[in-house]
Design an enzyme around this catalytic site. Structure first.
Site, short mmCIF file in Angstrom:
data_model
loop_
_atom_site.label_atom_id
_atom_site.label_comp_id
_atom_site.label_asym_id
_atom_site.label_seq_id
_atom_site.Cartn_x
_atom_site.Cartn_y
_atom_site.Cartn_z
N LEU A 179 46.57 20.53 18.36
CA LEU A 179 45.88 22.06 17.37
C LEU A 179 46.56 21.51 15.60
O LEU A 179 47.53 20.88 15.56
CB LEU A 179 47.16 23.18 17.59
CG LEU A 179 46.88 23.59 19.05
CD1 LEU A 179 47.70 24.13 19.41
CD2 LEU A 179 45.51 24.46 19.39
N HIS A 211 43.21 25.95 13.76
CA HIS A 211 43.84 26.83 14.89
C HIS A 211 44.84 27.96 14.30
O HIS A 211 44.63 28.87 15.27
CB HIS A 211 44.14 25.37 16.07
CG HIS A 211 43.05 24.34 16.95
ND1 HIS A 211 43.79 23.32 16.01
CD2 HIS A 211 41.89 24.72 16.79
CE1 HIS A 211 42.64 22.36 16.26
NE2 HIS A 211 41.09 23.43 17.06
N LYS A 255 34.04 26.89 10.40
CA LYS A 255 33.95 25.55 10.81
C LYS A 255 32.55 25.04 11.36
O LYS A 255 32.28 23.96 11.30
CB LYS A 255 35.10 25.09 10.59
CG LYS A 255 35.18 23.91 11.38
CD LYS A 255 35.27 22.69 10.56
CE LYS A 255 35.70 21.08 11.41
NZ LYS A 255 34.78 20.78 12.27
N SER A 278 41.09 18.00 14.76
CA SER A 278 41.36 17.35 15.21
C SER A 278 40.77 16.35 15.50
O SER A 278 41.80 15.11 15.43
CB SER A 278 41.22 17.88 17.01
OG SER A 278 41.41 19.32 16.81
N ARG A 279 39.65 16.05 14.65
CA ARG A 279 39.43 14.12 14.84
C ARG A 279 39.69 13.16 13.05
O ARG A 279 39.81 12.31 12.86
CB ARG A 279 37.76 14.75 14.52
CG ARG A 279 37.50 15.34 16.03
CD ARG A 279 35.69 14.56 16.34
NE ARG A 279 34.70 15.13 17.95
CZ ARG A 279 34.37 16.24 18.09
NH1 ARG A 279 34.92 16.74 17.65
NH2 ARG A 279 34.78 16.12 19.14
#
Ligand code: AMP
Length: 280
Positions: free
Chosen positions: A33, A37, A149, A186-187
């Protein structure tokens, strides 16, 4: 905050909160997260009296095994972050619970799932619509929130909830960005420092196209070229696609004479980033 791992327990929680005037909000995530988020979770609170978030890295929506294997899973940190924004229940089923032996039913997206992410990641949206349907059936929310996104995902899910009479309100939430403009993802945490610095080229390129559009450029191809040239000047970036499309049908367009979006997928090392901006 309750931590729930099975659909029947989740359904019980939801039924208890929906009795009377209760309204259940839901934010599905794959964990790892970040502020994007958390923004969805805080916004959910404005639309519901009880908010559930799910954390599940869905194997069905990954078309590359290495991407699935290396996807970050900091569960303890994630639970603490959910708690910090006042989430009432976290639904965190295991893959074996979601897809037990014998599982074989899928939800098939329509043409909205065909271009861009659908073309580049075969089976991706079928995995998304299937898992979101299962999560919806477990959580039984009144309202669910998704990030702009993932613009195409939001469109596919909106369509699915209408087509399948799910009766769930879908709210799209604007993209949260780093101070330099990079969309939170997250990437991002898998980027090397050099690639992280280079990745700013993505929002810079999309913003340049947006500026050109606002200055009067209405050719979809020219706007795509404008963004592509900026990305091409960044040696660490490998462009997968840059596309201008109709915001509702997601069909690629030559003239930007209706609500439209420019989206890009760009690789930095072995990390694939996506981003988009509304041409408004
Ligand atoms: P994910 O965990 O990547 O599957 O994302 C879960 C939800 O968070 C999806 O609805 C995403 O669109 C949303 N999301 C991811 N990144 C951002 C961001 N930077 N800003 C707003 N929402 C986001």
């Amino acid at each position: 905050m309750e931590i729930i791992t099975t659909p029947s327990e989740m359904q019980r929680w939801s039924r208890a909160h929906r009795s009377g005037a209760g309204r259940v909000g839901f934010v599905p995530t794959m964990g790892a997260l970040h502020e994007g988020h958390l923004h969805l979770m805080r916004t959910a609170r404005e639309h519901a009296s009880a908010v559930a978030a799910s954390i599940f890295v869905n194997p069905l929506q990954f078309n590359r095994r290495d991407d699935f294997d290396t996807y970050p899973r900091p569960m303890d940190d994630d639970l603490a972050l959910c708690e910090s924004v006042g989430i009432d229940a976290v639904y965190a089923p295991t893959a074996a619970t979601m897809y037990p032996e014998g599982f074989e039913t899928h939800v098939e997206p329509g043409s909205l799932g065909d271009p861009m992410e659908g073309a580049m990641r075969p089976g991706h949206f079928r995995g998304v619509t299937t898992v979101v349907t299962k999560l919806f059936n477990a959580v039984q929310p009144d309202v669910a929130l998704f990030g702009q996104k993932d613009y195409q995902q939001l469109a596919v899910i909106r369509r699915m909830t209408i087509d399948l009479d799910m009766g769930i309100e879908i709210i799209g939430v604007p993209t949260v960005r780093e101070p330099d403009g990079l969309a939170l993802s997250s990437r991002n945490r898998r980027l090397t420092p050099e690639d992280r610095a280079a990745a700013v080229a993505v929002p810079v390129a999309l913003t340049a196209a947006l500026r050109a559009y606002r200055a009067g450029e209405a050719s979809g191809r020219t706007l795509e070229q404008c963004a592509t040239e900026i990305l091409a000047a960044e040696p660490r970036a490998r462009v997968e696609y840059v596309q201008v499309f109709d915001a509702n049908t997601l069909v690629s367009i030559d003239r930007v004479d209706r609500p439209s979006v420019i989206a890009a997928a760009v690789w930095f090392g072995d990390v694939r980033l996506i981003d988009n901006m509304l041409l408004d």
